[in-house]
Scaffold this active site. Structure first.
Site, PDB file in Angstrom:
ATOM      1  N   GLY A 173      38.868  77.836  46.719  1.00  0.00           N
ATOM      2  CA  GLY A 173      40.281  77.059  46.920  1.00  0.00           C
ATOM      3  C   GLY A 173      40.626  77.642  48.225  1.00  0.00           C
ATOM      4  O   GLY A 173      40.672  78.731  48.561  1.00  0.00           O
ATOM      5  N   ARG A 231      33.010  73.986  46.787  1.00  0.00           N
ATOM      6  CA  ARG A 231      32.253  74.676  45.704  1.00  0.00           C
ATOM      7  C   ARG A 231      30.786  74.491  45.678  1.00  0.00           C
ATOM      8  O   ARG A 231      30.523  73.203  45.927  1.00  0.00           O
ATOM      9  CB  ARG A 231      33.051  74.491  44.414  1.00  0.00           C
ATOM     10  CG  ARG A 231      34.629  74.937  44.659  1.00  0.00           C
ATOM     11  CD  ARG A 231      35.340  75.245  43.376  1.00  0.00           C
ATOM     12  NE  ARG A 231      36.228  76.205  43.472  1.00  0.00           N
ATOM     13  CZ  ARG A 231      37.729  75.996  43.659  1.00  0.00           C
ATOM     14  NH1 ARG A 231      37.790  74.698  43.819  1.00  0.00           N
ATOM     15  NH2 ARG A 231      38.368  76.537  43.737  1.00  0.00           N
ATOM     16  N   ASP A 287      37.550  85.492  44.389  1.00  0.00           N
ATOM     17  CA  ASP A 287      36.878  86.243  43.766  1.00  0.00           C
ATOM     18  C   ASP A 287      35.488  85.666  43.638  1.00  0.00           C
ATOM     19  O   ASP A 287      34.283  86.411  43.569  1.00  0.00           O
ATOM     20  CB  ASP A 287      37.113  86.967  42.452  1.00  0.00           C
ATOM     21  CG  ASP A 287      37.621  85.616  41.692  1.00  0.00           C
ATOM     22  OD1 ASP A 287      37.705  84.643  41.842  1.00  0.00           O
ATOM     23  OD2 ASP A 287      37.964  86.236  40.356  1.00  0.00           O
ATOM     24  N   THR A 308      43.173  83.905  49.110  1.00  0.00           N
ATOM     25  CA  THR A 308      43.467  83.066  47.942  1.00  0.00           C
ATOM     26  C   THR A 308      45.026  83.083  47.795  1.00  0.00           C
ATOM     27  O   THR A 308      45.602  84.023  47.906  1.00  0.00           O
ATOM     28  CB  THR A 308      42.694  83.434  46.652  1.00  0.00           C
ATOM     29  OG1 THR A 308      43.188  83.061  45.428  1.00  0.00           O
ATOM     30  CG2 THR A 308      42.801  85.036  46.592  1.00  0.00           C
ATOM     31  N   ASP A 319      46.399  83.141  44.824  1.00  0.00           N
ATOM     32  CA  ASP A 319      46.496  83.777  43.511  1.00  0.00           C
ATOM     33  C   ASP A 319      46.875  85.328  43.541  1.00  0.00           C
ATOM     34  O   ASP A 319      47.185  85.951  42.481  1.00  0.00           O
ATOM     35  CB  ASP A 319      45.337  83.515  42.558  1.00  0.00           C
ATOM     36  CG  ASP A 319      44.972  82.129  42.244  1.00  0.00           C
ATOM     37  OD1 ASP A 319      46.011  81.342  42.082  1.00  0.00           O
ATOM     38  OD2 ASP A 319      43.884  81.702  42.244  1.00  0.00           O
ATOM     39  N   ASP A 338      44.840  87.518  43.218  1.00  0.00           N
ATOM     40  CA  ASP A 338      44.197  88.304  42.197  1.00  0.00           C
ATOM     41  C   ASP A 338      42.727  88.962  42.440  1.00  0.00           C
ATOM     42  O   ASP A 338      41.735  89.269  41.631  1.00  0.00           O
ATOM     43  CB  ASP A 338      43.620  87.134  41.172  1.00  0.00           C
ATOM     44  CG  ASP A 338      42.844  86.281  41.711  1.00  0.00           C
ATOM     45  OD1 ASP A 338      42.717  86.218  42.971  1.00  0.00           O
ATOM     46  OD2 ASP A 338      42.205  85.257  40.838  1.00  0.00           O
ATOM     47  N   ARG A 371      45.710  80.423  36.884  1.00  0.00           N
ATOM     48  CA  ARG A 371      45.033  80.405  35.616  1.00  0.00           C
ATOM     49  C   ARG A 371      44.744  81.750  34.872  1.00  0.00           C
ATOM     50  O   ARG A 371      45.025  81.620  33.779  1.00  0.00           O
ATOM     51  CB  ARG A 371      43.670  79.809  35.809  1.00  0.00           C
ATOM     52  CG  ARG A 371      43.561  78.453  35.365  1.00  0.00           C
ATOM     53  CD  ARG A 371      42.156  77.796  35.568  1.00  0.00           C
ATOM     54  NE  ARG A 371      42.551  76.784  36.652  1.00  0.00           N
ATOM     55  CZ  ARG A 371      41.641  76.621  37.828  1.00  0.00           C
ATOM     56  NH1 ARG A 371      40.797  77.355  37.936  1.00  0.00           N
ATOM     57  NH2 ARG A 371      41.860  75.786  38.743  1.00  0.00           N
TER      58      ARG A 371
END
Ligand code: ADP
Length: 319
Positions: free
Chosen positions: A11, A72, A103, A125, A127, A129, A171
């Site tokens: 992403g 991707r 990740d 990212t 996120d 995360d 998510r």
């Protein structure tokens, strides 16, 4: 090391461009040639590789997305795909690779490292995360986008005395929902890491209304459930009508914030230093405002943890 490569994968996030710029400029500063791999691991497998010059990264520091494109690539999850990638890098004389991504992209970099090819991961990212860094590149910009949306929705919520449910990205990680919810003054924040209690939420809404509160804002991370689904559950529990806003991909775009540009510049440059020092198989990050690097294999074995203190604070401040 005289030739290195750089790619962006997974992403996209705002700040990938300043990270690419830092990699290119830092490498050239140290007389190392840089090759851009276009289209993430897909581009690597098919050899979509071009030399980058100082001017190739001019005028991108303020742009969202990634000039190297992202993709991707399921084939890269196979050893065959990874070996094709290494063959392409070797065919171009590229001796080390900087991977900017989340990740999943780190797993690709880890696989290359395990096959003996030096890679350094840069956390890109929205996120937030990735373990081993306090912030990922793009998180701050995404937060600012979400807060801007919350502020605007708040105007309507106040004018019409309504409860709004705002669904944000996340998510598996609730960082965007938590930080944006706290900064945007949301009454309720739902994150995948913590179960929610509908009775408690209903009670909070009712008490707010009794105190004369004109509106309520509920921020839901997509990993909990969709905004629409939560609106239905709330209606069933309280008979309250709500409006739902799904922010979607606007959270990924836009000009990177000052904080993301600085973070990207620091991390991109550090990744190049590590490759020049002959240290592959690392991932870079920032902890307590200091640059750090750690084994990419260890990094993936750890789990990103959400700041529960912040979550508890958000509850205390939204009574
Ligand atoms: P992100 O990097 O944003 O988390 P993805 O999870 O989609 O995004 O991963 C990006 C790409 O990284 C995948 O399309 C794939 O090419 C590669 N990748 C993901 N997981 C692995 C893995 N286990 N081994 C090798 N490559 C992987």
């Amino acid at each position: 090391m005289k030739k290195i490569g750089v790619l962006t994968s997974g992403g996209d996030s705002p700040g990938m461009n300043p990270a690419i710029r830092a990699v290119v400029r830092k490498a050239i500063y140290h007389n190392v040639e840089v090759y851009g791999i276009y289209g993430g691991y897909s581009g690597l497998i098919c050899g979509n590789i071009k030399k980058l010059e100082l001017g190739s990264v001019g005028d991108i520091i303020h742009r969202g997305g990634t000039m190297l494109q992202s993709a991707r690539c399921p084939e890269f999850k196979t050893t065959g795909g990874q070996q094709k990638g290494i063959e392409q890098l070797k065919a171009h004389g590229i001796e080390g690779l900087v991977v900017i991504g989340g990740d999943g992209s780190y797993r690709g970099a880890k696989a290359l490292t395990e096959l003996g090819y030096p890679c350094v991961g840069v956390p890109g990212t929205i996120d937030n995360d990735i373990p081993g860094t306090d912030m990922t590149i793009g998180f701050d910009t995404a937060l600012n986008t979400v807060i801007d949306a919350i502020d605007k929705i708040r105007d309507t919520a106040t004018s019409h005395e309504r409860t709004f449910i705002i669904e944000v990205m996340g998510r598996d990680a609730g960082d965007i929902a938590l930080w944006a919810g706290l900064a945007g003054g949301a009454e309720t924040i739902l994150i995948p890491e913590e179960n929610y209690n509908m009775d408690e939420i209903a009670d909070r809404l009712r008490k707010g209304q009794e105190r004369g509160k004109k509106h309520s804002i509920i921020v839901v991370a997509e990993g909990v459930c969709s905004g629409g689904e939560f609106a239905k559950q709330l209606k069933d529990a309280t008979n309250l009508d709500t409006r739902v806003s799904v922010l979607g991909h606007i959270q990924r775009g836009g000009s990177p914030s000052a904080a993301d540009r600085v973070l990207a510049s620091r991390l991109g440059a550090r990744a190049v230093e590590l490759l020049i020092e002959g240290k592959g198989g690392r991932a870079v990050g920032v902890e307590n405002n200091k640059l750090v690097d750690y084994d990419i294999i260890d990094a993936l074995a750890k789990k990103h943890t959400l700041d529960l203190e912040l979550f508890n604070l958000s509850k205390e401040l939204s009574i």
